[in-house]
Design an enzyme around this catalytic site. Sequence first.
Site, PDB file in Angstrom:
ATOM      1  N   HIS A   1       0.821  -1.223   0.000  1.00 14.72           N
ATOM      2  CA  HIS A   1       0.000   0.000   0.000  1.00 14.72           C
ATOM      3  C   HIS A   1       0.844   1.257   0.000  1.00 14.72           C
ATOM      4  CE1 HIS A   1      -4.056  -1.815   0.822  1.00 14.72           C
ATOM      5  NE2 HIS A   1      -3.262  -2.845   1.062  1.00 14.72           N
TER       6      HIS A   1
ATOM      7  N   ASP B   1       3.621   9.511  -0.697  1.00 17.09           N
ATOM      8  CA  ASP B   1       2.466   8.693  -0.328  1.00 17.09           C
ATOM      9  C   ASP B   1       2.243   7.622  -1.379  1.00 17.09           C
ATOM     10  OD1 ASP B   1       0.226   7.914   1.137  1.00 17.09           O
ATOM     11  OD2 ASP B   1      -0.432   9.981   1.437  1.00 17.09           O
TER      12      ASP B   1
HETATM   13  O1  F6P Z   1      -1.193   2.368   4.486  1.00 15.18           O
HETATM   14  C1  F6P Z   1      -0.196   2.211   5.391  1.00 15.18           C
HETATM   15  C2  F6P Z   1      -0.660   1.714   6.749  1.00 15.18           C
HETATM   16  O2  F6P Z   1       0.445   1.384   7.538  1.00 15.18           O
HETATM   17  C3  F6P Z   1      -1.583   0.514   6.702  1.00 15.18           C
HETATM   18  O3  F6P Z   1      -0.901  -0.707   6.628  1.00 15.18           O
HETATM   19  C4  F6P Z   1      -2.366   0.688   7.950  1.00 15.18           C
HETATM   20  O4  F6P Z   1      -3.625   0.102   7.885  1.00 15.18           O
HETATM   21  C5  F6P Z   1      -2.512   2.198   8.073  1.00 15.18           C
HETATM   22  O5  F6P Z   1      -1.391   2.736   7.415  1.00 15.18           O
HETATM   23  C6  F6P Z   1      -2.578   2.675   9.509  1.00 15.18           C
HETATM   24  O6  F6P Z   1      -1.353   2.397  10.161  1.00 15.18           O
HETATM   25  P1  F6P Z   1      -1.214   1.778  11.607  1.00 15.18           P
HETATM   26  O7  F6P Z   1      -1.848   0.424  11.612  1.00 15.18           O
HETATM   27  O8  F6P Z   1       0.266   1.726  11.856  1.00 15.18           O
HETATM   28  O9  F6P Z   1      -1.931   2.724  12.526  1.00 15.18           O
END
Ligand code: F6P
Length: 470
Positions: free
Chosen positions: A155, A364
Amino acid sequence: MSRLVCVSNRITLPRKAAAPGGLTVGILSALKRSGGLWFGWGGETVDTEPGEPDIHIREGVTYATIELRKHDFDLYYNGYANEVLWPLFHYFLKGMRYSHEQRDAYEDVNRQFAQKLMPLLESRDVIWVHDYHLIPLGRSLREAGARQPLGFFLHIPFPNIEMLRVLPSYAELLRDLTHYDVVGFQTHNDLRAFQSGIEQVLGKEAMRGDGRIRVGERWVRAEVFPIGVDIDVVREEAVAAVGSEVVRRMSDSLMGRSLMMGVDRLDYSKGLVERFSAYQHFLEAFPENLGRITYIQIAPLSRQDVKGYTEIRQSLEQAAGRTNGRFADTDWTPIRYLNRNFAHPVLMGFLRAAKVGLVTPLRDGMNLVAKEFVAAQDADDPGVLILSTLAGAARELNTALLVNPYDYRAVGHAIQAALSMPLGERRERHASMMQVLKRNDIGAWTRRFLDALEQSAQGESRVRAIANSG
Ligand code: F6P
């Protein structure tokens, strides 16, 4: 019929506030369409040996959550995932802190994921692993005996080999990715960066003209699958929320001022400090806007045990305070800065109410807020999106006002241009972005990835059959 099994670090249980970000939106939409299993960490750490997965079934989706030991979690999630891979993949070397201990914990937690997932798997499953926390999971699953088709989607951005080489174990990371049948990226830039690494580790001869990679007897498909949004859901949520009490209270409080909105997880990659400086520059350069615009920045806290995140929080509090201290009036606050999250429909209502959407990350993978802002607008009187050229979304949304997020003057001028843009131009830009969003919505993203995975699995069995018959 195959069953879809999605695996991610964190999972969002039904009725809990959804974690912000494209990953949750993408996985939920895929699973709601086809049913299946979502496996991942449930958000709890323990000091003792973690138990067996907890299973919940809701609306055709099975949620299997595991616990992690606190010590492992600190090293794997706060450490390797978010102090090594996250900064490196976003080109922020300054924030990177590598340690062997963290790397070992990352490997170990991936093995724990595989061990806990294996008993839940069925032979007809198709396994789709998500994001940078779980790169070695494919290898661990294969080592544990999994034979199902395995896909991986990243992602976030993938760094070019010249950046990736900073990581002591970069070659293992690249090899780990080749244990999947399909590896998906958000943009062509990310795919090219991955190919630059593969060329170095496996040699040019491993790369086929059609983008496939030959690894021994197997083929790996590496392709671009830009994630999209569910346009109808966003529009319906936005329209319904505009009449809700919380959105009405916000709109009433503007007292007729134009609204500019930003919605980002509080992360240094989102460029919020630079965005606040640009807004300050805008107020200085175009003083006719003093008292006439309100900028609301919603920035839910995240990863608070990681040093870079506590630092950015402090810098933002100071920056917001500086701008408000300098420009605010007794009846006007230029920036409303909120460290809290709102339910998704409410956020969509806020976005619809905004004349300007400010999405200026320094780097991003995609940025779904940019796409949601466009989908949430009233097509007859749409707001204007200001979008960073360094967000994956800029590849598709090229009729947004594109800006370099480091160039505070350019961002300030874009705000002014957005506020004074004639209706005809706003409609044209919006219509052209909507076409892109429709072509590549969240359903198309899911279908394309799963089709590629099914095809590659058939292809692999053909390769095996050919190899065996020879
Ligand atoms: O898109 C990147 C990401 O790390 C996802 O894997 C995750 O769902 C989101 O951002 C939120 O991050 P975290 O789980 O570290 O709060």
